[in-house]
Structures are given as C-alpha cells and as structure tokens.
Write a protein that holds these residues in place. Structure first.
Motif, PDB file in Angstrom:
ATOM      1  N   ALA A 155      37.737  89.760   4.854  1.00 24.92           N
ATOM      2  CA  ALA A 155      38.136  88.548   5.571  1.00 24.92           C
ATOM      3  C   ALA A 155      37.225  88.269   6.759  1.00 24.92           C
ATOM      4  CB  ALA A 155      39.580  88.683   6.046  1.00 24.92           C
ATOM      5  N   ASP A 156      36.703  89.314   7.376  1.00 23.72           N
ATOM      6  CA  ASP A 156      35.897  89.150   8.576  1.00 23.72           C
ATOM      7  C   ASP A 156      34.444  88.781   8.290  1.00 23.72           C
ATOM      8  OD1 ASP A 156      38.116  89.796  10.072  1.00 23.72           O
ATOM      9  OD2 ASP A 156      37.645  91.934  10.117  1.00 23.72           O
ATOM     10  N   LEU A 157      34.056  88.805   7.025  1.00 24.05           N
ATOM     11  CA  LEU A 157      32.661  88.506   6.682  1.00 24.05           C
ATOM     12  C   LEU A 157      32.458  87.005   6.498  1.00 24.05           C
ATOM     13  CD1 LEU A 157      31.995  91.316   4.036  1.00 24.05           C
ATOM     14  CD2 LEU A 157      31.379  91.335   6.463  1.00 24.05           C
ATOM     15  N   PRO A 158      31.308  86.491   6.895  1.00 29.11           N
ATOM     16  CA  PRO A 158      31.051  85.055   6.694  1.00 29.11           C
ATOM     17  C   PRO A 158      30.868  84.731   5.222  1.00 29.11           C
ATOM     18  CG  PRO A 158      29.081  86.156   7.511  1.00 29.11           C
ATOM     19  CD  PRO A 158      30.183  87.176   7.579  1.00 29.11           C
ATOM     20  N   LYS A 159      31.285  83.528   4.842  1.00 30.01           N
ATOM     21  CA  LYS A 159      31.126  83.096   3.455  1.00 30.01           C
ATOM     22  C   LYS A 159      29.676  82.703   3.213  1.00 30.01           C
ATOM     23  CE  LYS A 159      33.018  79.201   2.307  1.00 30.01           C
ATOM     24  NZ  LYS A 159      34.036  78.192   1.986  1.00 30.01           N
ATOM     25  N   TYR A 160      29.111  83.235   2.146  1.00 27.79           N
ATOM     26  CA  TYR A 160      27.734  82.894   1.784  1.00 27.79           C
ATOM     27  C   TYR A 160      27.693  81.595   0.980  1.00 27.79           C
ATOM     28  CZ  TYR A 160      23.549  83.042  -1.190  1.00 27.79           C
ATOM     29  OH  TYR A 160      22.418  82.710  -1.895  1.00 27.79           O
ATOM     30  N   ALA A 161      28.596  81.469   0.005  1.00 25.83           N
ATOM     31  CA  ALA A 161      28.615  80.276  -0.845  1.00 25.83           C
ATOM     32  C   ALA A 161      29.909  80.251  -1.641  1.00 25.83           C
ATOM     33  CB  ALA A 161      27.417  80.265  -1.787  1.00 25.83           C
ATOM     34  N   GLU A 162      30.159  79.130  -2.311  1.00 26.25           N
ATOM     35  CA  GLU A 162      31.246  79.011  -3.268  1.00 26.25           C
ATOM     36  C   GLU A 162      30.656  78.770  -4.651  1.00 26.25           C
ATOM     37  OE1 GLU A 162      34.300  76.261  -2.286  1.00 26.25           O
ATOM     38  OE2 GLU A 162      34.479  76.953  -0.212  1.00 26.25           O
ATOM     39  N   ALA A 163      31.328  79.313  -5.661  1.00 24.18           N
ATOM     40  CA  ALA A 163      30.785  79.215  -7.022  1.00 24.18           C
ATOM     41  C   ALA A 163      31.738  78.510  -7.968  1.00 24.18           C
ATOM     42  CB  ALA A 163      30.442  80.605  -7.551  1.00 24.18           C
ATOM     43  N   GLY A 164      32.631  77.659  -7.448  1.00 28.82           N
ATOM     44  CA  GLY A 164      33.510  76.879  -8.316  1.00 28.82           C
ATOM     45  C   GLY A 164      34.924  77.419  -8.358  1.00 28.82           C
ATOM     46  N   GLY A 165      35.770  76.751  -9.142  1.00 28.74           N
ATOM     47  CA  GLY A 165      37.161  77.164  -9.293  1.00 28.74           C
ATOM     48  C   GLY A 165      37.274  78.374 -10.196  1.00 28.74           C
ATOM     49  N   ALA A 207      28.412  83.513  -9.954  1.00 32.86           N
ATOM     50  CA  ALA A 207      27.728  83.820  -8.701  1.00 32.86           C
ATOM     51  C   ALA A 207      26.230  84.022  -8.918  1.00 32.86           C
ATOM     52  CB  ALA A 207      28.345  85.072  -8.074  1.00 32.86           C
ATOM     53  N   LYS A 208      25.873  84.701 -10.001  1.00 32.28           N
ATOM     54  CA  LYS A 208      24.454  84.900 -10.294  1.00 32.28           C
ATOM     55  C   LYS A 208      23.753  83.563 -10.500  1.00 32.28           C
ATOM     56  CE  LYS A 208      25.051  89.440 -12.495  1.00 32.28           C
ATOM     57  NZ  LYS A 208      25.049  90.183 -13.777  1.00 32.28           N
ATOM     58  N   ALA A 209      24.413  82.663 -11.223  1.00 31.99           N
ATOM     59  CA  ALA A 209      23.817  81.350 -11.457  1.00 31.99           C
ATOM     60  C   ALA A 209      23.640  80.596 -10.148  1.00 31.99           C
ATOM     61  CB  ALA A 209      24.692  80.550 -12.421  1.00 31.99           C
ATOM     62  N   MET A 210      24.609  80.707  -9.260  1.00 35.36           N
ATOM     63  CA  MET A 210      24.526  80.039  -7.965  1.00 35.36           C
ATOM     64  C   MET A 210      23.353  80.587  -7.148  1.00 35.36           C
ATOM     65  SD  MET A 210      25.799  77.771  -5.877  1.00 35.36           S
ATOM     66  CE  MET A 210      27.431  77.424  -6.558  1.00 35.36           C
ATOM     67  N   VAL A 211      23.198  81.913  -7.140  1.00 33.75           N
ATOM     68  CA  VAL A 211      22.107  82.524  -6.372  1.00 33.75           C
ATOM     69  C   VAL A 211      20.758  82.113  -6.941  1.00 33.75           C
ATOM     70  CG1 VAL A 211      21.012  84.701  -5.712  1.00 33.75           C
ATOM     71  CG2 VAL A 211      23.508  84.478  -5.618  1.00 33.75           C
ATOM     72  N   GLN A 212      20.648  82.147  -8.262  1.00 29.92           N
ATOM     73  CA  GLN A 212      19.368  81.800  -8.876  1.00 29.92           C
ATOM     74  C   GLN A 212      19.018  80.332  -8.669  1.00 29.92           C
ATOM     75  OE1 GLN A 212      17.141  84.016 -10.155  1.00 29.92           O
ATOM     76  NE2 GLN A 212      18.664  85.463  -9.334  1.00 29.92           N
ATOM     77  N   ASN A 229      42.607  79.116  -7.440  1.00 31.53           N
ATOM     78  CA  ASN A 229      41.698  79.787  -6.517  1.00 31.53           C
ATOM     79  C   ASN A 229      40.276  79.258  -6.648  1.00 31.53           C
ATOM     80  OD1 ASN A 229      43.564  81.529  -5.352  1.00 31.53           O
ATOM     81  ND2 ASN A 229      43.302  83.072  -6.936  1.00 31.53           N
ATOM     82  N   THR A 230      39.481  79.524  -5.629  1.00 28.80           N
ATOM     83  CA  THR A 230      38.057  79.205  -5.614  1.00 28.80           C
ATOM     84  C   THR A 230      37.271  80.507  -5.528  1.00 28.80           C
ATOM     85  OG1 THR A 230      38.492  77.118  -4.476  1.00 28.80           O
ATOM     86  CG2 THR A 230      36.242  77.964  -4.363  1.00 28.80           C
ATOM     87  N   ILE A 231      36.106  80.541  -6.149  1.00 26.33           N
ATOM     88  CA  ILE A 231      35.273  81.738  -6.099  1.00 26.33           C
ATOM     89  C   ILE A 231      34.425  81.713  -4.836  1.00 26.33           C
ATOM     90  CG2 ILE A 231      33.423  83.031  -7.223  1.00 26.33           C
ATOM     91  CD1 ILE A 231      34.455  81.887  -9.890  1.00 26.33           C
ATOM     92  N   TYR A 232      34.623  82.706  -3.999  1.00 27.96           N
ATOM     93  CA  TYR A 232      33.852  82.868  -2.777  1.00 27.96           C
ATOM     94  C   TYR A 232      32.788  83.953  -2.987  1.00 27.96           C
ATOM     95  CZ  TYR A 232      36.902  80.153   0.359  1.00 27.96           C
ATOM     96  OH  TYR A 232      37.603  79.148   0.989  1.00 27.96           O
ATOM     97  N   MET A 233      31.675  83.783  -2.303  1.00 31.57           N
ATOM     98  CA  MET A 233      30.598  84.767  -2.338  1.00 31.57           C
ATOM     99  C   MET A 233      30.304  85.217  -0.913  1.00 31.57           C
ATOM    100  SD  MET A 233      28.305  82.533  -4.993  1.00 31.57           S
ATOM    101  CE  MET A 233      26.831  83.556  -4.869  1.00 31.57           C
ATOM    102  N   LYS A 234      30.171  86.518  -0.738  1.00 31.30           N
ATOM    103  CA  LYS A 234      29.845  87.073   0.574  1.00 31.30           C
ATOM    104  C   LYS A 234      28.827  88.198   0.419  1.00 31.30           C
ATOM    105  CE  LYS A 234      34.244  85.872   2.761  1.00 31.30           C
ATOM    106  NZ  LYS A 234      35.317  86.302   3.684  1.00 31.30           N
ATOM    107  N   LYS A 235      28.021  88.393   1.443  1.00 32.09           N
ATOM    108  CA  LYS A 235      27.057  89.487   1.441  1.00 32.09           C
ATOM    109  C   LYS A 235      27.718  90.727   2.033  1.00 32.09           C
ATOM    110  CE  LYS A 235      22.954  86.541   1.818  1.00 32.09           C
ATOM    111  NZ  LYS A 235      21.788  86.160   2.641  1.00 32.09           N
ATOM    112  N   ILE A 236      27.609  91.832   1.289  1.00 30.58           N
ATOM    113  CA  ILE A 236      28.190  93.092   1.735  1.00 30.58           C
ATOM    114  C   ILE A 236      27.120  94.172   1.684  1.00 30.58           C
ATOM    115  CG2 ILE A 236      30.480  92.432   0.891  1.00 30.58           C
ATOM    116  CD1 ILE A 236      30.005  94.381  -1.474  1.00 30.58           C
ATOM    117  N   THR A 237      27.476  95.373   2.073  1.00 27.94           N
ATOM    118  CA  THR A 237      26.593  96.531   1.997  1.00 27.94           C
ATOM    119  C   THR A 237      27.261  97.593   1.132  1.00 27.94           C
ATOM    120  OG1 THR A 237      27.602  97.587   3.927  1.00 27.94           O
ATOM    121  CG2 THR A 237      25.744  96.067   4.332  1.00 27.94           C
ATOM    122  N   PRO A 238      26.518  98.619   0.695  1.00 24.00           N
ATOM    123  CA  PRO A 238      27.162  99.713  -0.032  1.00 24.00           C
ATOM    124  C   PRO A 238      28.326 100.327   0.739  1.00 24.00           C
ATOM    125  CG  PRO A 238      24.803  99.849  -0.314  1.00 24.00           C
ATOM    126  CD  PRO A 238      25.044  98.754   0.700  1.00 24.00           C
TER     127      PRO A 238
END
Length: 734
Positions: A492-502, A342-347, A390-399
C-alpha cells in the motif's frame, strides 16, 4: 384460606427470520439454495414476523455484482426486509456505491461503528434512523436492533473504496448502542453483526462481543444475529444467544424471542433448511422481479466463449478452499493473465531499463471466487469468479519486498504432516497469493516470518537474495491487494507505476486468447510454482482415493474402470471391495473423472482431499458411467511413428503459457513435452506415465490395491478449521 395460585405470566412470542452472506444466491434451485421468493413467502405467512439480514448481500454472483448490488436491494425491498447490517463486501464497489444502495433501501441499513471524516457514515442517509440503531414494534413489544461491522473490513475489502472510512471498536460501540436502546424503551436488544466466529479471521468475533458484555452490561444484550464467517452458529455465550445461518441462502434462521413483563427475554433458534419450505408459498412479486432481472442478464452471461478440457479449480471444494492455501490451475491462469497484461504494458510504454526488469503477477486466492467445471466456459462463469470490478495495478518492488509479501501470503501456514504433506493450519486466508513469474518454496513448520525458504524468478536457477533492497522487479496484481488489502500494507505504501486494465476484462481476454491459440490445455494440472517442504516432508507422489458408486448409490466394487487425470489420456484402474479407486499422482492438486460427460472431482494431498476423511473432508465420489460413455483407453491403437529427437535448444514456452523454466514438482528437464501428449511407456513397476501436467511434465499415474483413505493419523488429527457448515460452496472473500 389464602389462594396461593399464581396467574401464569403472559408471554409474547416474536419471530425474527434472518439471513446472512447471501452473495447473490437469491434464485432457488430446489436443492441447496432456498431462494428469496420463499424467504419472502415465509415472512408473508406471519404478519408479526421481522426479517433481518446480517450483511454481504450486495456482492457475489452476477445477479448482485453486475449492478453493484442495486438489483439485490430492490429485491430485498420487495421481500419485506426490516433491518440489514453492513457487511465488509457491501464496500467492494466503493463507499459511494454502498451509500447509493443504502439510499435505495426501504429498510434501515445499520453500521454503528463506521465513520468517515469523524462523522457516522450512515447518519442522515435514511429517514427514521441514524444508521446506528432502530426499534421495531411488534405486538406491543419494542425490539431494538443495532448494527456492527467487523473492523477487519479495513483490510477485507478494497482499501481504495473506503478511503477516509474508519471502524470503531465493536465492543465499546455495542455498549453505547445498548444504552441508547434501553433509554428508548427497548424490551429486547439485538445486535445485527457482521463479525463471525473464530474461523472468519476478525479480530473481534461475535463470541468476543458476547463475553465483552460485563458489569452493567451483563445480561443486557439478548442476541447477536451474525454473519461474515459463513458458519452455522447457535450457541449461548455469557447469556447472549449467537446465531448465523451459513452462506448462500442454504438456510434461514428462525429466532424466537419470548417476552414477559417481569422476566428477561428468552431466545431460541431454529435453522430452517430447504426441506422446511415445502409448504411455503413463494412471494409472486419477488419471483417475477427476480425472473425479470435474471432473464435480462442471461443472454450475455450464457454466451459460450469456449471449452476447458479440465476443471479450473477455485472457490470451495466441499468445506476446503484450495486457492486460499495451495496452488491451483485457475490460480496459475489468473496470475498469468495479470502478469501478461503487465508485461505488455511495460513493453509498450516502459523505458529501456524497465523493459529489462522481471515482471511478476499475483492474484489473491480469495479473489478467485468460483471454479469452472470441465466443459463450456461462459461469460457468466468469469463474472462469478471475478466479481469485484478490480483494476490491475503495477508497482516496482525489490526482492526484499517480494519475500515480505510472500511471508504474508503464507502467514496462515502452520505445520505439515510429515507423511502425506497435508497442511495443518487452523485457518486459511483469502490473501494467499497465486503467482506467476516466479517459484516459491514454503516451510509450513517454520516460525511466522521465516516460512519462505526461497523465491526464484522464472529463467533463473539461483534464488533471490532476501536482503536485496536494490534490484527492481515489477509486480502486478489487483488494486485490492496492491492497495493493502488482506494486510499487504507494505504494498500500500509503494507508489503506483501504472495500470494494466480491468481484472475481469484482462482475464476474459486471456482465456479467449488461450482458447484461440490452443494453450488453455496447458492449464491441465498445476505448474509447480508453489512448493511445500516442511522439516520432514519432501514433495513426492501420493495415492489418492476416489469412491465410485452406481446410479442407485451402491458401491461399484471390484470392477475395472477407465478414468482421466487432469484431462489427460484415458487410463485403466480397478476398484476395491469398497468401490474405492486408488490412483497415484504427483504431489499437489488434480482433477479426476470417469466419464467425459461428468464433472471432475478434486484430490490434493496438501489440502487432504482424497487422502483423509474428517469433519471437513469427505471422500471424493464419482458415479460409474453408463454403457457407451466410458473414457476410451488408447491401448489398442496402432503404435505411433517414433518422434524426432527434441532440439535441446528449443524454447519450452511455446507449449507452456506463463511458465518460463522448470518442470514443476516431480518432473525433470527430460520430462518436458507438449501438454496432454503421452508417450505411453510403461515402467517396470507397471506405472503408466502420462502427461497430466500443465507444464508438460510427466505425471505418474498408477492404480492398484493400495491402502484406502486414512481416517486417522497425524494428518487427520489437526485439520483446517475453516468454516464447517456452508463454507463449503459459496463462501466469499473475507
């Protein structure tokens, strides 16, 4: 004189062999796995026998997962199965893959309570059945079967794969099916159910189903052939016989139904272990097809990609599943791999603002299926551990959301022994999260919803504010969890930000990279990311006990022996008169071995392993090494040159993959060093300090004549009521 002699009523006996939760364990091993050829041979020996499976057959080991269950269905066809219920893991590859398997099955697959778009899911999928029930006639008697799948499937398989699929109430569905089967003239009515007992986590258990048969349905359901909880069941509840065989083809059930013209059916159950198959001739066709399938897979699966210096702990240790309620080193590795991707995807693709956001990774403990023992790592090992595609999903969350997520992770926690730290909950959850990028402190004694004491991001000293719903954090996890599996509905209710592979591919690449750059040794021991601080207990060193025996099983009593903890430096200890080796280690899980040619055993005060003996836990046991294979102890080596003082500004990340700051439980900032190194210093209390920790912290290790394992006391009174019989070795994510 009137003849009062009664003609004995004619009784017909019908045998129903049944399996459940085989999870790809179809190849017999002669010890703990019976194997499908013998199951088929058992049925071959009785032309009137019926062979039934209660679900979770098409997912698990590579044999099942590599073809999404297709090969398993073909083998079951050859074995002569007559009926199968759909388990929750039949949906792990998605509804379409499940329906494809159903279409290939030459036997009815039943799921009377599963709908899609308001239509029965299996209606019209197979000839001669509506997907709800079927009648099989034997010796002139009609045996009616209907299938039920736990409604828990909605959160116990990948939610993405079952979009539009709904699960109706089990008890009400059963009443409807009983009525249909009786109208069709069934002499016997049996539910083939994937529901389980109370340890399986289902809202409606097989016992609940039996107790729900009241009023006009009292006595109308004769038996429940069960699955899902991976337990051995054989009890009568409300006139209903409930049976289950465990998991992984370690046993086969033999249900005998005695049918008389004017009496209710009489049902008895016998559990057949591998010893009961000594005279059974395995089915040659099934054996040949199984050999063909496995040989085709073996070349790629047996490819060795490297070696691990210590066991990567996951799956089940006896009857206890560590990744489902405590931190393990395999959990750390998996979460690090996900966070790293996920870090690599964001960068690579993120905005400047997103590149500054913290990134955390999670992996549900139920998704880490098998351990990898110290030694070679193969591709097959990784596939067995992560079989879900499975696939790696990324989502933005808060504390605020992260606190809610971790409260769900710790929802099964329920108390902690004040002396040993052993966790006392009644069940475990496959949704317990292994984590990367932050540390969490739980109070297991607190009320539900208030068990998370603090969450601190790596690199920060101040815990996150649990009310902060503004600050953004990027969370990465497999799509099962991120889509709401294991009741993570807030994700589940949060929008997907990105996918980072299998998931599997990401973890395999991470392991290979860690092998290449030498950082895999950083996973010797855990990293102190998950801490348990109850109302009384505070993390501390504890004394673990391991029994040492000779090759003939006799105790290795009152003798010196060398050992390693977490693959660290060799240490010397001495067994007591009972052959018990006492080793003091820091709190949490550790692998111990007394020879580098043998697998390690696992001790963990939080799990109670090596601390107590009860119905779930046995004392870890190792065999004394043969002469010449002892672990060397470097006490006679020449002293090393003094090391240069460490640069206090040096970044510890270079020796600690996936960990930014902190030393884990029991360590100090001055304890940080390269994992596996040892300064060999001996304290005034004769405690030898060795670097056994994955994060380079010093782990205290000492031996002596401490008290043996406790068999009673607070920690043993309340224990994990996880599946007692076979939960053990091969349970799957429920």
């Amino acid at each position: 004189m009137e003849d009062t002699a009664q003609t004995e009523e004619e009784t017909t006996e019908i045998t129903i062999y049944h399996t459940n939760d085989t999870h790809g364990y179809l190849q017999g091993d002669g010890e703990s796995v019976i194997g499908l050829p013998l199951v088929a041979g058992l049925k071959n020996a009785d032309e009137n026998a019926i062979l039934v499976d209660a679900g979770d057959a098409t997912q698990g080991l590579p044999l099942a997962s590599l073809t999404q269950g297709n090969d398993v269905i073909q083998l079951m066809n050859l074995a002569g199965y007559d009926v199968m219920a759909a388990g929750n893991h039949e949906f792990d590859f998605g509804t379409d893959a499940f329906l494809k398997n159903v279409s290939q099955a030459e036997f009815p697959v039943l799921a009377a309570n599963i709908y899609k778009d308001n239509q029965l899911l299996l209606a019209g999928q197979q000839d001669d059945t509506d997907g709800c029930h079927v009648i099989i006639e034997r010796q002139g008697k009609k045996i009616g079967f209907f299938g039920l799948t736990t409604t828990e499937t909605a959160s116990a398989t990948n939610p993405e794969g079952i979009q539009g699929v709904t699960f109706a109430d089990e008890i009400e569905t059963a009443k409807t099916e009983i009525a249909h089967l009786e109208e069709a003239g069934a002499d016997v009515v049996i539910a083939v159910a994937h529901m389980g007992d109370e340890t399986g986590g289902a809202d409606c258990t097989s016992e609940d189903l039996a107790n729900g048969m009241t009023g006009e349905y009292q006595g109308e359901l004769d038996a429940i052939i069960d699955g899902h909880s991976h337990t051995v069941e054989n009890e009568e509840v409300n006139d209903v016989q409930i049976v289950q065989t465990g998991t992984g083809l370690s046993a086969v059930g033999k249900l005998t139904v005695s049918v008389s013209e004017n009496s209710d059916p009489v049902v008895t159950e016998e559990l057949l272990g591998i010893e009961d198959f000594a005279e059974v001739t395995p089915d040659a066709e099934v054996a040949a097809e199984l050999e063909k399938i496995t040989s085709e897979q073996n070349d790629s699966l047996q490819e060795v990609i490297g070696s691990t210096p210590t066991t990567l702990w996951a799956g089940w240790i006896g009857n206890v599943p560590p990744t489902r309620f405590v931190e393990t080193n395999y959990g750390d590795l998996a979460a690090d791999a996900i966070a790293g991707a996920a870090k690599a995807m964001v960068q690579q693709n993120g905005t400047e603002e997103e590149k500054q956001m913290p990134v955390v990774g999670v992996e549900n403990g139920g998704g880490i299926r098998e351990m990898i023992s110290n030694g070679d790592i193969t591709k097959g090992d990784l596939v067995s551990t992560f079989p879900f595609s499975n696939t790696i999903y990324m989502k933005k969350i808060t504390p605020k959301i992260l606190y809610e997520v971790m409260e769900q992770s710790g929802s099964s926690l329920d108390g902690q022994d004040p002396e040993t730290g052993m966790l006392l909950q009644q069940s475990v959850s496959g949704g317990f999260l292994q984590i990367s990028g932050f540390q969490v402190v739980f109070n297991p004694d607190a009320e539900p919803g208030s068990r998370v004491v603090s969450i601190t991001l790596d690199g920060q000293s101040t815990p996150l504010d649990r009310t902060d719903d503004t600050t953004q954090i990027i969370m990465a996890g497999n799509n099962y969890i991120m889509s709401g599996g294991n009741d993570y509905t807030i994700l589940a209710d949060l929008p997907k930000y990105a996918e980072a592979g299998g998931e599997l591919e990401t973890i395999e690449a991470y392991v290979e990279n860690s092998l290449n750059n030498g950082t895999l040794s950083g996973y010797q021991g855990t990293k102190g990311r998950i801490a348990y601080t109850g109302s009384v207990y505070q993390p501390k060193d504890y004394t673990a006990s391991v029994k040492i025996v000779n090759e003939d099983g006799s105790v290795f009593a009152n003798q010196e022996i060398s050992y390693r903890v977490d693959g660290g430096e060799g240490q010397m200890g001495r067994t007591d008169e009972n052959g018990i080796l006492h080793i003091t280690v820091t709190d949490g899980g550790h692998g111990i071995r007394v020879s580098d040619s043998q697998d390690e055993v696992y001790v963990d005060n939080y799990a109670g392993l090596g601390i107590v003996e009860d119905t779930l836990r046995t004392m870890p046991q190792l065999t004394a090494p043969e002469a010449g294979s002892e672990i060397p102890v470097n006490s006679t080596e020449e002293p090393e040159e003094p090391e240069e003082p460490e640069d206090p500004s040096k970044d510890d990340e270079t020796t600690d993959p996936g960990k930014d700051t902190g030393t884990g439980s029991g360590g100090t900032e001055n304890d940080k060093k390269d994992p596996g190194a040892s300064d060999g210093t001996t304290n005034t209390d004769n405690t030898t300090k060795t670097d056994n920790g994955a994060d380079g912290q010093k782990k205290a290790v000492k031996t002596g004549d401490e008290a043996p394992v406790e068999a009673a006391g607070t920690a043993a009174i309340v224990s994990l009521a996880v599946i007692a019989a076979v939960l053990g070795t091969k349970v799957r994510r429920k």
